[in-house]
Scaffold this motif. Structure first.
Motif, PDB file in Angstrom:
ATOM      1  N   PRO A  45      40.841  42.209  38.171  1.00 32.14           N
ATOM      2  CA  PRO A  45      41.232  42.793  39.466  1.00 32.14           C
ATOM      3  C   PRO A  45      40.054  43.334  40.265  1.00 32.14           C
ATOM      4  CG  PRO A  45      42.771  43.457  37.753  1.00 32.14           C
ATOM      5  CD  PRO A  45      41.657  42.730  37.063  1.00 32.14           C
ATOM      6  N   SER A  46      39.053  43.885  39.570  1.00 32.96           N
ATOM      7  CA  SER A  46      37.892  44.427  40.283  1.00 32.96           C
ATOM      8  C   SER A  46      37.130  43.321  41.016  1.00 32.96           C
ATOM      9  CB  SER A  46      36.960  45.139  39.304  1.00 32.96           C
ATOM     10  OG  SER A  46      36.512  44.244  38.295  1.00 32.96           O
ATOM     11  N   GLN A  47      37.047  42.142  40.398  1.00 34.89           N
ATOM     12  CA  GLN A  47      36.376  41.025  41.056  1.00 34.89           C
ATOM     13  C   GLN A  47      37.184  40.518  42.241  1.00 34.89           C
ATOM     14  OE1 GLN A  47      35.852  38.616  37.365  1.00 34.89           O
ATOM     15  NE2 GLN A  47      33.714  38.520  37.984  1.00 34.89           N
ATOM     16  N   LEU A  48      38.507  40.444  42.066  1.00 38.61           N
ATOM     17  CA  LEU A  48      39.360  40.037  43.183  1.00 38.61           C
ATOM     18  C   LEU A  48      39.202  41.004  44.352  1.00 38.61           C
ATOM     19  CD1 LEU A  48      42.623  39.106  41.233  1.00 38.61           C
ATOM     20  CD2 LEU A  48      41.094  37.516  42.404  1.00 38.61           C
ATOM     21  N   ARG A  49      39.182  42.294  44.026  1.00 35.47           N
ATOM     22  CA  ARG A  49      39.048  43.307  45.076  1.00 35.47           C
ATOM     23  C   ARG A  49      37.710  43.160  45.798  1.00 35.47           C
ATOM     24  NH1 ARG A  49      40.519  47.027  42.190  1.00 35.47           N
ATOM     25  NH2 ARG A  49      38.520  47.795  41.413  1.00 35.47           N
TER      26      ARG A  49
ATOM     27  N   TYR B  76      46.569  38.065  47.740  1.00 30.64           N
ATOM     28  CA  TYR B  76      45.981  39.378  47.455  1.00 30.64           C
ATOM     29  C   TYR B  76      46.611  40.444  48.347  1.00 30.64           C
ATOM     30  CZ  TYR B  76      42.560  43.098  46.894  1.00 30.64           C
ATOM     31  OH  TYR B  76      41.969  44.312  46.639  1.00 30.64           O
ATOM     32  N   TYR B  77      46.807  40.122  49.621  1.00 28.55           N
ATOM     33  CA  TYR B  77      47.386  41.087  50.559  1.00 28.55           C
ATOM     34  C   TYR B  77      48.781  41.504  50.095  1.00 28.55           C
ATOM     35  CZ  TYR B  77      48.591  43.259  55.015  1.00 28.55           C
ATOM     36  OH  TYR B  77      48.962  44.161  55.981  1.00 28.55           O
ATOM     37  N   ARG B  78      49.610  40.545  49.705  1.00 28.34           N
ATOM     38  CA  ARG B  78      50.981  40.850  49.286  1.00 28.34           C
ATOM     39  C   ARG B  78      51.015  41.632  47.975  1.00 28.34           C
ATOM     40  NH1 ARG B  78      53.697  41.049  53.734  1.00 28.34           N
ATOM     41  NH2 ARG B  78      53.880  39.053  54.838  1.00 28.34           N
ATOM     42  N   ARG B  79      50.036  41.429  47.120  1.00 33.13           N
ATOM     43  CA  ARG B  79      50.044  42.096  45.816  1.00 33.13           C
ATOM     44  C   ARG B  79      49.427  43.484  45.849  1.00 33.13           C
ATOM     45  NH1 ARG B  79      49.276  37.629  41.088  1.00 33.13           N
ATOM     46  NH2 ARG B  79      50.232  35.882  42.163  1.00 33.13           N
TER      47      ARG B  79
ATOM     48  N   THR C 153      43.918  31.523  39.047  1.00 35.31           N
ATOM     49  CA  THR C 153      42.830  32.410  39.468  1.00 35.31           C
ATOM     50  C   THR C 153      43.206  33.869  39.283  1.00 35.31           C
ATOM     51  OG1 THR C 153      42.073  30.765  41.075  1.00 35.31           O
ATOM     52  CG2 THR C 153      41.336  33.034  41.403  1.00 35.31           C
ATOM     53  N   PHE C 154      44.426  34.247  39.670  1.00 37.19           N
ATOM     54  CA  PHE C 154      44.831  35.646  39.553  1.00 37.19           C
ATOM     55  C   PHE C 154      44.990  36.069  38.093  1.00 37.19           C
ATOM     56  CE2 PHE C 154      45.571  35.515  44.050  1.00 37.19           C
ATOM     57  CZ  PHE C 154      45.412  36.829  44.458  1.00 37.19           C
TER      58      PHE C 154
END
Length: 367
Positions: free
Chosen positions: A283-287, A362-365, A277-278
C-alpha cells in the motif's frame, strides 16, 4: 560445429560485445583472441559446459561466460558486469549468435527441431529478450531479414497447450487465413507458442482489436488440432524492449485466470493486471505513485465519472457518451482535460489506459 562456423561466431561475438575480451579455443588450444584493456583475455577452461560466473578484480565485477561448441570448440567472453542486467543476458545473446553462425554456414537443425519451432522463432527468441543495445541492433537485423517492421504496434499472445499440441497449433496459426504478413509467429526456446499480432489501428484497445481474430483462431485450432487452447494476451508493444513486458503481462493474465479456476478461453492482461497489481504491491508504494494523481481528481467529480465510464466502455467515446447521457463532444473535451490534468492519453496508449485504471481504482479504495 565446423571450424568455419566457430570462427564466424568469434567475429560475430566481437561485434556484439564491443567492450570485453573474446577467445575461441579448440581442445584447449587458443585459435583466435581479442584482448580488452580492462577485462583482459578470457582464460580457457577445459570442461564442456555452458555457464556464466562472476569474479571481482580491482573492486569491479566481471562476467566470465563460456559456451561449448561440440565436438571440440569453446568460446569465452570476459565482460564488465555493469554493462548487463544479469549474467543470463550475454549467455542468451551468445546462444542466439551461435544459432545464427550455424545457419549462415548451412548447418541445419534436426527435422524434429524444425517441426517443433516453425516460423520466425529466432526473431521471437531475440525480440522477447532485448535487454541491451547490442541485442536490440541484432533484433532489428533479424526483423529486416524476415521483412518485419518493428515500428508497427503489436500485442504478444501466448497459446497454452501440450508440447505436441503446440507444434501443430503453430502450423495452423502461421497458415491461418486471417494472419497478417506483419504477424510474428513461432515456438520460442522456452516451448511457448507466441503470436506477436499486428494491431494496426492503435486508437482501439488491444481487446477490441484482437478479440474477433483470436476467437476465430481458437476455433480453427480446436477443429484442426483436437484441443481447446487457452490464449493469454499481453499489452501494447511498439518498441523491441516492450515485447518482453507484453509477454509478462500475458503470463500474468494466464496465472490469474488459473487462480480463479478458469480453463479454456481468451484472457486479456487488461482484465486481470489491475487486481494483480493491487494484491502484489505494498500500500505504501501504491500511495507513493498514485496518491498525487488521485488528489488531482478529488475536485473533479465529472472527470472521475468520465474516466470510469471510459474504462467500462473499453475507451469507446460513443458508448461512454451514451452511458453518461451526454454528447460525444463533451466526452472528447473531458478526455482532453484528463490529458492536461494527469498527463495520460488512454484512448491511444494501453499503458496510459492501465494507469488511468489504477488511478480510478486507488481513488475508490483509499480516497
Amino acid at each position: 560445429m565446423q571450424r568455419a562456423d566457430a570462427e564466424r561466431l568469434f567475429q560475430m561475438a566481437c561485434a556484439a560485445f564491443p567492450r570485453g575480451g573474446v577467445a575461441l579455443f579448440d581442445g584447449g588450444v587458443r585459435l583466435m583472441c581479442r584482448e580488452d584493456a580492462e577485462c583482459g583475455v578470457p582464460p580457457a577452461r577445459f570442461d564442456m559446459r555452458k555457464e556464466a560466473s562472476v569474479f571481482s578484480r580491482g573492486g569491479r565485477l566481471y562476467y566470465l561466460v563460456q559456451l561449448p561448441l561440440p565436438p571440440s570448440f569453446q568460446i569465452f567472453l570476459c565482460l564488465r558486469a555493469e554493462d548487463y542486467s544479469s549474467a543470463a543476458v550475454p549467455v542468451r545473446m551468445l546462444d542466439v549468435l551461435a544459432s545464427e553462425a550455424r545457419r549462415c554456414g548451412g548447418e541445419s537443425a534436426p527435422d524434429d527441431a524444425r517441426a517443433a519451432r516453425p516460423g520466425e522463432n529466432r526473431l521471437l527468441d531475440s525480440l522477447l529478450y532485448t535487454d541491451t543495445l547490442e541485442m536490440k541492433v541484432y533484433t532489428f537485423l533479424l526483423a529486416e531479414e524476415y521483412g518485419k517492421d518493428l515500428g508497427i504496434p503489436r500485442a504478444v499472445c501466448v497459446v497454452n497447450g501440450g508440447a505436441e499440441e503446440l507444434r501443430e497449433a503453430a502450423r495452423v496459426a502461421s497458415r491461418f487465413r486471417e494472419a497478417d504478413a506483419q504477424d510474428i509467429c513461432g515456438l520460442t526456446g522456452e516451448g511457448r507458442l507466441v503470436i506477436c499480432r499486428c494491431l494496426g489501428e492503435t486508437r482501439r484497445s488491444v481487446k477490441s482489436r484482437l478479440d474477433g481474430y483470436l476467437r476465430a483462431l481458437s476455433e480453427r485450432i480446436s477443429a484442426r488440432c483436437g484441443f481447446a487452447p487457452e490464449i493469454f494476451v499481453g499489452t501494447y508493444a511498439a518498441q523491441p524492449e516492450e515485447y518482453r513486458l507484453s509477454l509478462e503481462a500475458a503470463l500474468i493474465a494466464g496465472e490469474w485466470a488459473r487462480a480463479e479456476g478458469k480453463r479454456g478461453g481468451i484472457y486479456y492482461a487488461s482484465e486481470y493486471i489491475l487486481e494483480y497489481t493491487f494484491q502484489k504491491t505494498e500500500p505504501s508504494q501504491l500511495r507513493h505513485f498514485l496518491a498525487p494523481y488521485a488528489e488531482r481528481l478529488r475536485g473533479e467529480p465529472e472527470l472521475l465519472a468520465t474516466a470510469e465510464a471510459l474504462i467500462e466502455c473499453d475507451m469507446n467515446v460513443i458508448l461512454t457518451a451514451e452511458k453518461l447521457f451526454v454528447h460525444r463532444n463533451t466526452v472528447t473535451m473531458r478526455v482532453s482535460r484528463l490529458r492536461e490534468l494527469l498527463g495520460v492519453d488512454p484512448l491511444h496508449r494501453d499503458t496510459d489506459k492501465f494507469l488511468l485504471m489504477l488511478i480510478c481504482a486507488y481513488y475508490r479504495r483509499y480516497c
